[in-house]
Design a protein around this motif. Structure first.
Motif, short mmCIF file in Angstrom:
data_model
loop_
_atom_site.label_atom_id
_atom_site.label_comp_id
_atom_site.label_asym_id
_atom_site.label_seq_id
_atom_site.Cartn_x
_atom_site.Cartn_y
_atom_site.Cartn_z
N GLN A 97 -82.95 99.20 57.80
CA GLN A 97 -83.24 98.84 59.19
C GLN A 97 -83.80 97.43 59.29
OE1 GLN A 97 -85.72 102.11 60.23
NE2 GLN A 97 -87.56 101.25 59.29
N ALA A 98 -83.76 96.87 60.49
CA ALA A 98 -84.06 95.45 60.71
C ALA A 98 -85.37 95.01 60.06
CB ALA A 98 -84.08 95.14 62.20
N SER A 99 -86.42 95.82 60.15
CA SER A 99 -87.71 95.37 59.64
C SER A 99 -87.66 95.21 58.11
CB SER A 99 -88.82 96.35 60.03
OG SER A 99 -88.50 97.64 59.54
N GLU A 100 -86.99 96.12 57.43
CA GLU A 100 -86.92 96.04 55.97
C GLU A 100 -85.92 94.97 55.52
OE1 GLU A 100 -86.19 100.26 55.08
OE2 GLU A 100 -88.26 100.23 54.34
N PHE A 101 -84.84 94.86 56.26
CA PHE A 101 -83.87 93.78 56.04
C PHE A 101 -84.61 92.44 56.07
CE2 PHE A 101 -80.82 90.70 57.83
CZ PHE A 101 -79.66 90.96 57.11
N ALA A 102 -85.43 92.27 57.09
CA ALA A 102 -86.16 91.01 57.26
C ALA A 102 -87.20 90.81 56.17
CB ALA A 102 -86.83 90.98 58.64
N GLN A 103 -87.92 91.88 55.82
CA GLN A 103 -88.93 91.74 54.77
C GLN A 103 -88.32 91.32 53.44
OE1 GLN A 103 -91.22 95.37 54.76
NE2 GLN A 103 -91.86 94.95 56.87
N GLY A 104 -87.17 91.91 53.11
CA GLY A 104 -86.49 91.54 51.87
C GLY A 104 -86.06 90.08 51.90
N ALA A 105 -85.44 89.69 53.00
CA ALA A 105 -84.90 88.33 53.10
C ALA A 105 -86.02 87.29 53.08
CB ALA A 105 -84.06 88.21 54.37
N ILE A 106 -87.07 87.54 53.85
CA ILE A 106 -88.16 86.56 53.90
C ILE A 106 -88.90 86.54 52.56
CG2 ILE A 106 -90.35 85.96 55.05
CD1 ILE A 106 -87.79 85.47 56.73
N GLY A 107 -89.01 87.70 51.90
CA GLY A 107 -89.62 87.74 50.58
C GLY A 107 -88.88 86.85 49.60
N ILE A 108 -87.57 86.86 49.69
CA ILE A 108 -86.76 86.02 48.81
C ILE A 108 -86.92 84.54 49.15
CG2 ILE A 108 -84.34 85.40 48.33
CD1 ILE A 108 -83.83 88.47 48.27
N LEU A 109 -86.90 84.23 50.43
CA LEU A 109 -87.07 82.82 50.83
C LEU A 109 -88.45 82.30 50.43
CD1 LEU A 109 -85.26 82.85 54.30
CD2 LEU A 109 -84.50 81.72 52.18
N ALA A 110 -89.45 83.13 50.61
CA ALA A 110 -90.81 82.71 50.22
C ALA A 110 -90.88 82.46 48.71
CB ALA A 110 -91.83 83.77 50.63
N ALA A 111 -90.24 83.36 47.93
CA ALA A 111 -90.24 83.18 46.47
C ALA A 111 -89.47 81.94 46.07
CB ALA A 111 -89.64 84.42 45.80
N ALA A 112 -88.51 81.54 46.93
CA ALA A 112 -87.72 80.33 46.64
C ALA A 112 -88.41 79.08 47.17
CB ALA A 112 -86.32 80.47 47.25
N ARG A 113 -89.69 79.21 47.54
CA ARG A 113 -90.50 78.07 48.01
C ARG A 113 -89.90 77.40 49.24
NH1 ARG A 113 -94.08 80.53 46.06
NH2 ARG A 113 -94.49 80.49 43.84
N CYS A 114 -89.44 78.23 50.12
CA CYS A 114 -88.82 77.76 51.35
C CYS A 114 -89.83 77.93 52.48
CB CYS A 114 -87.58 78.64 51.56
SG CYS A 114 -86.61 78.19 52.95
N ASN A 115 -90.22 76.82 53.12
CA ASN A 115 -91.29 76.89 54.12
C ASN A 115 -90.81 76.87 55.57
OD1 ASN A 115 -93.54 77.26 52.55
ND2 ASN A 115 -93.67 75.08 52.04
N MET A 116 -89.48 76.89 55.72
CA MET A 116 -88.94 76.91 57.08
C MET A 116 -87.81 77.94 57.14
SD MET A 116 -88.85 72.82 57.87
CE MET A 116 -87.92 72.40 56.40
N ILE A 117 -87.73 78.62 58.24
CA ILE A 117 -86.56 79.47 58.46
C ILE A 117 -85.99 79.12 59.83
CG2 ILE A 117 -87.33 81.42 57.05
CD1 ILE A 117 -88.14 82.82 59.71
N ASN A 135 -81.98 88.81 68.51
CA ASN A 135 -83.40 88.64 68.82
C ASN A 135 -84.26 89.61 68.02
OD1 ASN A 135 -82.67 86.65 70.54
ND2 ASN A 135 -83.26 87.71 72.43
N ILE A 136 -83.76 90.83 67.86
CA ILE A 136 -84.51 91.82 67.08
C ILE A 136 -84.70 91.31 65.66
CG2 ILE A 136 -84.43 94.13 66.05
CD1 ILE A 136 -82.95 95.06 68.57
N LEU A 137 -83.61 90.84 65.07
CA LEU A 137 -83.72 90.32 63.70
C LEU A 137 -84.68 89.13 63.65
CD1 LEU A 137 -80.02 90.64 62.46
CD2 LEU A 137 -82.03 91.85 61.57
N GLY A 138 -84.52 88.20 64.59
CA GLY A 138 -85.39 87.02 64.63
C GLY A 138 -86.87 87.42 64.70
N PHE A 139 -87.14 88.37 65.58
CA PHE A 139 -88.51 88.86 65.70
C PHE A 139 -89.02 89.38 64.36
CE2 PHE A 139 -91.02 92.77 66.16
CZ PHE A 139 -92.20 92.23 66.68
#
Lengths: 402, 402
Positions: free
Chosen positions: B78-98, B167-171
């Protein structure tokens, strides 16, 4: 009314089977012949060539009066369990005689063998155990241990040749009868014609093995040679099955189902499948990734330690979702599943109605019985593989014949 | 070097996605764009139209510098877990902007919504809970509860419209960023052209939704309209995929695999599948017996309580063998799985080599990591369904682009 029992697969039913049914009636003097027949998956771990209802009808037209389904749990199992399930069903059906096919048609050697192995049980089992540890397959160990026990004991009487598949089954029927219902008398008739695995056959004999018939029908259709080796109704049933299902049952048609099941489950889950042995699950999981066909898959999986048949049975359990836990829990028959009967068969069942040792199941409703559920599941998978509609067990009444 | 992250599926990549990648680079001023992309199964619970390596290559040719695979565990969730996984990966990749796509392209309404729902968390959750109990689907409950909280709070600032999928995903990206790495700055760009589900499209706009493109390609091939809506390399990739696989990824091609899996497992085992909810396993098991096609199957299974997407995700878990236990255990990303990179992407990864928050996996060897194993298993099932050779994860190096 007196009944004689036979244990059969009819994959498909041929002239040798007709002979067996006739002779069974003649030598036992039975009023009815009860056939316990495997369902849609067979003891060698293969989908049946044609479905169980077609085969039940052939049995009734060829001399059987009642056909009970051997539950999946026993039908797809090693010889001793296959025999225990079948004899358990015949005993519950109040059947006091059994008749099986053997190589030379004499019952004495089986009695001698049974006595010898009972007398020498401890030594025999120790020898089997020792041999299995050397890395040979279980059936080879059984047969080697038997030979060495026979040599040591140096009995004067003739012994059964337990290297022959039919003799092995016959021996296990008698052994099971001894423990389940000692009142059962065993008869045997000699096989006419070819051995189990001979693909070639004398074209004029009217006898071909079931294996040879399947091979011929698959590659060349219902040839004149096949027509001579099977009753007309078998030829018609094969023709009808092919028309309705675009081919016959066989692993080639189930590979596209089995392969994703293996890949999805992976070694970790395959470990819990019935009859799976330590390590084999890894070979199976690995081989499924690359194998383009079932035969190539089997060639990659097989080892000296496991017979082809054993591996095929395990794969049947993967296909039909039979777990080790469930397999081990279901040790004894729980019902008499009627696939078909003649008028005489009906009279017999009416007579014994309240005296049967297990409940008679002639229509399957939704059931929570785990053994029946596994039979239905196997039927449904067979239906999917052969392009049929699942749920056939619920829709199909027993076959009635005159 | 500064990186901006995008979370994508590219099913398939079209002009709207190219615009998103370009705008991301422009408005963030990033040196590299990192795309976190679903693998071969997507958030709506569907097999991807073309495989993950093809889609990674399209991403690199369209403006992304690095493509990481979003593990199956988060991609099919679901969207919340999809987002948590994706942002977790971006954060680990030292990415400070989405930067994500939204309906109207303003970030303020998202910030307001985030603040509102944080302030009113207790009331919001109680309302969601109450609404779910009335029998409506979880997403409907979320959106109704949100509306009622917004009405009650009567905030003056504009709020994000959480009835729109983007918008749901963005949120959820912003919410995940807040908890995982508050230093991440969020940007958004407005969607150009059609909404997610519009099958029709203005033929001259050069913009079609991915859904409309798949539908057009499936029914009419790569039409002129499609050619106007996708970059040339997408058209070529679709053409190549069709030639190599005799069609595209989609449930129609997986039904012959999924159905026997359901019949084999039965309701009892289906109960343990990830995201399965009480009772649904019986509907699924029953419907599989009779349904001749995936669509007819879905029509039988669906109810008011569960969204189509939710059911498709559960079926994807059945297909790919994702159990509830495994699903619940795997809560956080465990690696950065590199599907492809440009020269700039490589420089970026070299620069941060020792500072990445998770191990970089560029070649998959045999691994015991349960998350990686589930990715590989999903890939293998995708291969079987699309007539490809399994084991592709082991054989395929990251795509390198200039």
């Amino acid at each position: 009314m007196k009944a004689a029992g036979v244990v059969v697969e009819y994959n498909p039913l041929h002239n040798g089977h007709v002979h067996h049914l006739k002779e069974t009636r003649r030598i036992t003097g039975a009023d009815v012949v009860i056939a316990v027949m495997s369902g849609n998956f067979l003891q060698r771990g293969e989908p049946a060539f044609i479905d169980k209802w077609s085969r039940a009808e052939l049995a009734l037209r060829s001399g059987a009066d009642i056909v009970f389904e051997l539950p999946y749990r026993f039908a797809v199992a090693q010889a001793s369990e296959f025999a225990q399930g079948a004899i358990g069903i015949l005993a519950a059906a109040r059947c006091n005689m059994i008749c099986f096919g053997s190589e030379d048609g004499r019952i004495e050697p089986f009695r001698n063998t049974l006595r010898l192995l009972e007398d020498e049980e401890t030594g025999y089992e120790a020898e089997v155990h020792r041999l299995v540890k050397t890395g040979i397959s279980y059936p080879s160990a059984l047969s080697q241990a038997y030979r060495s026990i026979a040599d040591t004991a140096a009995v004067a009487e003739p012994l059964a040749d337990l290297t022959k598949p039919n003799n092995i089954l016959g021996f296990h029927y008698m052994k099971a009868a001894r423990s389940i219902e000692p009142a059962i008398t065993a008869f045997t008739i000699g096989r006419t014609g070819t051995g189990y695995h001979d693909l070639g056959a004398d074209p004029d004999s009217g006898i071909m093995s079931a294996t040879a018939i399947r091979e011929a029908v698959r590659t060349a259709g219902i040839t004149n040679e096949v027509l001579r080796a099977v009753p007309d109704h078998t030829a018609r049933a094969m023709e009808q099955f092919r028309e309705a299902h675009g081919g016959f049952g066989g692993w080639d048609r189930f590979w596209h189902i089995l392969r994703p099941l293996i890949i999805r489950d992976g070694a970790v889950r395959l470990r819990d499948v019935a009859e799976m042995t330590e390590g084999l699950e890894h070979r199976i999981a690995r081989a499924a990734l690359d194998a383009p066909s079932f035969m190539e898959f089997m060639e990659t999986v097989k080892t000296k330690r496991y017979t082809w048949t054993r591996i095929q049975r395990i794969l049947t359990h993967v296909l039909c979702g039979m777990d080790r836990d469930e397999f081990n829990r279901l040790r004894h028959p729980r019902y008499l599943r009627l696939l078909g009967m003649t008028a005489a068969g009906r009279r017999y069942l009416n007579q014994y109605k309240d005296g049967l040792g297990l409940p008679l199941v002639s229509r399957v409703g939704s059931s929570d019985d785990p053994m029946l559920k596994s039979d239905i599941r196997a039927s449904d998978l067979y239906a999917v593989g052969t392009g049929d509609r699942p749920g056939k067990d619920f829709r199909t009444p027993p076959v009635m014949a005159d």
